[in-house]
Design a protein around this motif. Structure first.
Motif, PDB file in Angstrom:
ATOM      1  N   ARG A  55       0.441  -1.364  -0.201  1.00 30.59           N
ATOM      2  CA  ARG A  55       0.235   0.209  -0.367  1.00 30.59           C
ATOM      3  C   ARG A  55       0.737   1.107   0.140  1.00 30.59           C
ATOM      4  NH1 ARG A  55      -5.347  -0.356   1.057  1.00 30.59           N
ATOM      5  NH2 ARG A  55      -4.463  -2.114   2.425  1.00 30.59           N
ATOM      6  N   GLN A  56       1.590   1.285   0.831  1.00 29.50           N
ATOM      7  CA  GLN A  56       2.934   2.489   0.755  1.00 29.50           C
ATOM      8  C   GLN A  56       3.219   2.930  -0.412  1.00 29.50           C
ATOM      9  OE1 GLN A  56       6.211   2.342   3.872  1.00 29.50           O
ATOM     10  NE2 GLN A  56       6.865   3.716   3.442  1.00 29.50           N
ATOM     11  N   SER A  57       4.131   1.211  -0.893  1.00 32.02           N
ATOM     12  CA  SER A  57       4.626   1.745  -2.177  1.00 32.02           C
ATOM     13  C   SER A  57       3.275   2.041  -3.348  1.00 32.02           C
ATOM     14  CB  SER A  57       4.760   0.326  -2.533  1.00 32.02           C
ATOM     15  OG  SER A  57       6.407  -0.188  -2.038  1.00 32.02           O
ATOM     16  N   GLU A  72       0.529   3.980  -2.779  1.00 36.49           N
ATOM     17  CA  GLU A  72       0.769   6.210  -2.650  1.00 36.49           C
ATOM     18  C   GLU A  72       1.793   6.112  -3.503  1.00 36.49           C
ATOM     19  OE1 GLU A  72      -1.961   7.104  -1.271  1.00 36.49           O
ATOM     20  OE2 GLU A  72      -2.862   5.242  -1.735  1.00 36.49           O
ATOM     21  N   GLU A  73       3.139   5.968  -3.140  1.00 35.85           N
ATOM     22  CA  GLU A  73       4.651   6.751  -4.059  1.00 35.85           C
ATOM     23  C   GLU A  73       4.841   6.864  -5.103  1.00 35.85           C
ATOM     24  OE1 GLU A  73       7.804   3.888  -1.876  1.00 35.85           O
ATOM     25  OE2 GLU A  73       6.875   5.378   0.701  1.00 35.85           O
ATOM     26  N   MET A  74       3.987   5.872  -5.648  1.00 39.43           N
ATOM     27  CA  MET A  74       3.888   5.341  -7.300  1.00 39.43           C
ATOM     28  C   MET A  74       2.515   6.576  -8.118  1.00 39.43           C
ATOM     29  SD  MET A  74       4.322   1.598  -9.235  1.00 39.43           S
ATOM     30  CE  MET A  74       5.187   0.812  -8.130  1.00 39.43           C
ATOM     31  N   LYS A  75       1.732   6.156  -6.965  1.00 38.05           N
ATOM     32  CA  LYS A  75       0.989   7.314  -7.782  1.00 38.05           C
ATOM     33  C   LYS A  75       1.459   8.714  -7.704  1.00 38.05           C
ATOM     34  CE  LYS A  75      -3.431   7.408  -5.379  1.00 38.05           C
ATOM     35  NZ  LYS A  75      -4.294   7.914  -5.249  1.00 38.05           N
ATOM     36  N   ASP A  76       2.488   9.669  -6.745  1.00 39.63           N
ATOM     37  CA  ASP A  76       2.800  10.200  -6.993  1.00 39.63           C
ATOM     38  C   ASP A  76       3.365  10.093  -8.047  1.00 39.63           C
ATOM     39  OD1 ASP A  76       1.162  10.622  -4.412  1.00 39.63           O
ATOM     40  OD2 ASP A  76       2.322  10.991  -2.868  1.00 39.63           O
ATOM     41  N   GLU A  77       4.552   9.122  -8.264  1.00 38.67           N
ATOM     42  CA  GLU A  77       5.689   9.977  -9.111  1.00 38.67           C
ATOM     43  C   GLU A  77       4.825   9.697 -10.388  1.00 38.67           C
ATOM     44  OE1 GLU A  77       9.140   6.262 -11.211  1.00 38.67           O
ATOM     45  OE2 GLU A  77       7.930   6.000  -9.340  1.00 38.67           O
ATOM     46  N   LEU A  78       2.861   8.756 -10.371  1.00 35.41           N
ATOM     47  CA  LEU A  78       2.439   9.049 -11.642  1.00 35.41           C
ATOM     48  C   LEU A  78       2.431  10.711 -11.721  1.00 35.41           C
ATOM     49  CD1 LEU A  78       1.603   7.399 -13.908  1.00 35.41           C
ATOM     50  CD2 LEU A  78      -0.164   7.124 -12.566  1.00 35.41           C
ATOM     51  N   GLU A  79       1.855  10.852 -10.973  1.00 32.82           N
ATOM     52  CA  GLU A  79       1.241  12.624 -10.781  1.00 32.82           C
ATOM     53  C   GLU A  79       2.838  13.126 -11.268  1.00 32.82           C
ATOM     54  OE1 GLU A  79      -1.455  15.324 -10.962  1.00 32.82           O
ATOM     55  OE2 GLU A  79      -1.077  13.535 -11.349  1.00 32.82           O
TER      56      GLU A  79
END
Length: 381
Positions: free
Chosen positions: A36-38, A40-47
């Protein structure tokens, strides 16, 4: 006094099993939280990647305008070559060439960002599946732990007396997990996939508007609206299968009519008929839910297992009971073989017992199936 088995009492064996299951649950929970942490981090990277794509596209559009202007200037210089000095010609040529190189680099940068975006979206999907699977496993362990904890006292006696009950409980657990898997697949293959396509199409609409103008962009928007409408239809169908909201608002008969129309729409080539005789009325919630699920299971079995092409549902409202008959022209089955092996039929009997009704089956190989439910009205209903 507990009997010893291989030097260990049943209690110690069960306790060790429960401890192992609890540890497994904790391990899975850790994996879920890390995923789940990964996620969220990947969502930020995608943004961030999406922001960079927008930035590169804007820069590319500006470079494209400058490149076109430089080309026009180069054509003008070529046409009136003798009117310009060698230095001016070289400057115009170098400027046009430099802008072309910058535009090419810009396009390559945009392509890399888009590839990175697609890769991140795929990884996000995999992580989401991992999280869902971990949560499903934790739920399974919780159910199994609760089941094992239900009666550790007099375990030898419980094993002897409740064997059939245990088998049935385990089959309920299996059915619940199968239903979760089915639901997960339906959401992933339907609405989730459609929503991912909506994101891609929205990018395409932006590009179309810039490169080909508003008319083609509006055509893409119309197509996008159709896609969103389909996704909404799929979500509503899934929710309807879980719990038809119309049952609370409209009552049993209108909900059954709507359900049967929906089933016929999704199963072309199958004819479904519904009849309701007598004075219809509202029943307590548990009765309406039980009747709806009984008919739903009967229709589902007729389609999936009976390969039926015609199914008839008849309801008769009497003074002191409601009679239901589900008839199909399917393959039928040997009641002596299927009776004790069918989880669907066992589930129907469970529901009938909850409303103190009666359940009858008439079926044989090659002659279809008739299911009959008699559900009494309780005084004061």
């Amino acid at each position: 006094m507990a009997k010893k088995i291989g030097g260990k009492s049943p209690d110690s064996i069960f306790n060790a099993m429960l401890e192992g299951m609890e540890q497994a649950k904790q391990d899975i929970f850790v994996i879920s939280e890390e995923s789940r942490q990964s996620y969220e981090e990947m969502k930020d990277e995608l943004e961030d990647v999406r922001v960079n794509i927008s930035r590169v596209i804007e820069a590319g559009d500006l470079l494209e305008e400058k490149t076109r202007a430089a080309r026009r200037r180069l054509a003008e210089v070529s046409q009136f070559f003798n009117s310009f000095t060698e230095s001016q010609v070289r400057q115009v040529y170098e400027q046009a060439n430099d802008l072309q190189v910058q535009l090419s680099l810009n396009r390559n940068e945009e392509k890399k960002y888009r590839q990175k975006r697609d890769k991140l979206q795929r990884r996000l999907q995999i992580l989401l599946q991992t999280i869902e699977r971990a949560e499903s496993l934790v739920n399974q362990i919780n159910v199994a732990s609760s089941y094992l904890n239900s009666d550790l006292e007099n375990v030898d006696e419980a094993i002897g007396k409740n064997k059939s009950s245990q088998d049935y409980s385990l089959r309920i657990i299996e059915a619940q997990e199968e239903e979760r898997k089915r639901l997960s697949r339906e959401i992933h293959d339907g609405p989730a996939q459609m929503m991912a396509n909506v994101l891609l199409r929205s990018d395409l609409i932006e590009r179309t508007y810039r490169e080909k103008g508003p008319e083609l962009a509006f055509q893409e928007i119309t197509s996008l609206k159709d896609m969103v409408r389909q996704a909404l239809t799929e979500v509503r169908r899934i929710i309807y299968d879980l719990r038809p909201m119309a049952l609370d608002d409209l009552g049993l008969v209108p909900t059954l009519k709507k359900y049967i129309d929906t089933i016929q729409e999704y199963n072309k080539g199958i004819k479904l008929e519904f009849q309701s005789k007598g004075k219809e009325g509202r029943l307590p919630n548990k009765y309406e839910t039980a009747i709806f699920r009984l008919i739903q299971e009967g229709i589902s079995n007729a389609i999936r297992h009976g390969k039926s092409t015609k199914i008839t549902v008849e309801m008769e409202w009497l003074k002191d009971q409601v009679k239901i008959m589900v008839t199909d022209n399917g393959t039928g089955f040997d009641q002596g073989i299927v009776k004790n092996q069918s989880f669907g039929l066992a589930g129907m009997r469970e529901r009938i017992e909850l409303v103190e009704g009666d359940f009858f089956i008439n079926s044989s190989p090659g002659n279809g199936t008739i299911l009959m439910f008699h559900i009494p009205f309780i005084k004061g209903m």
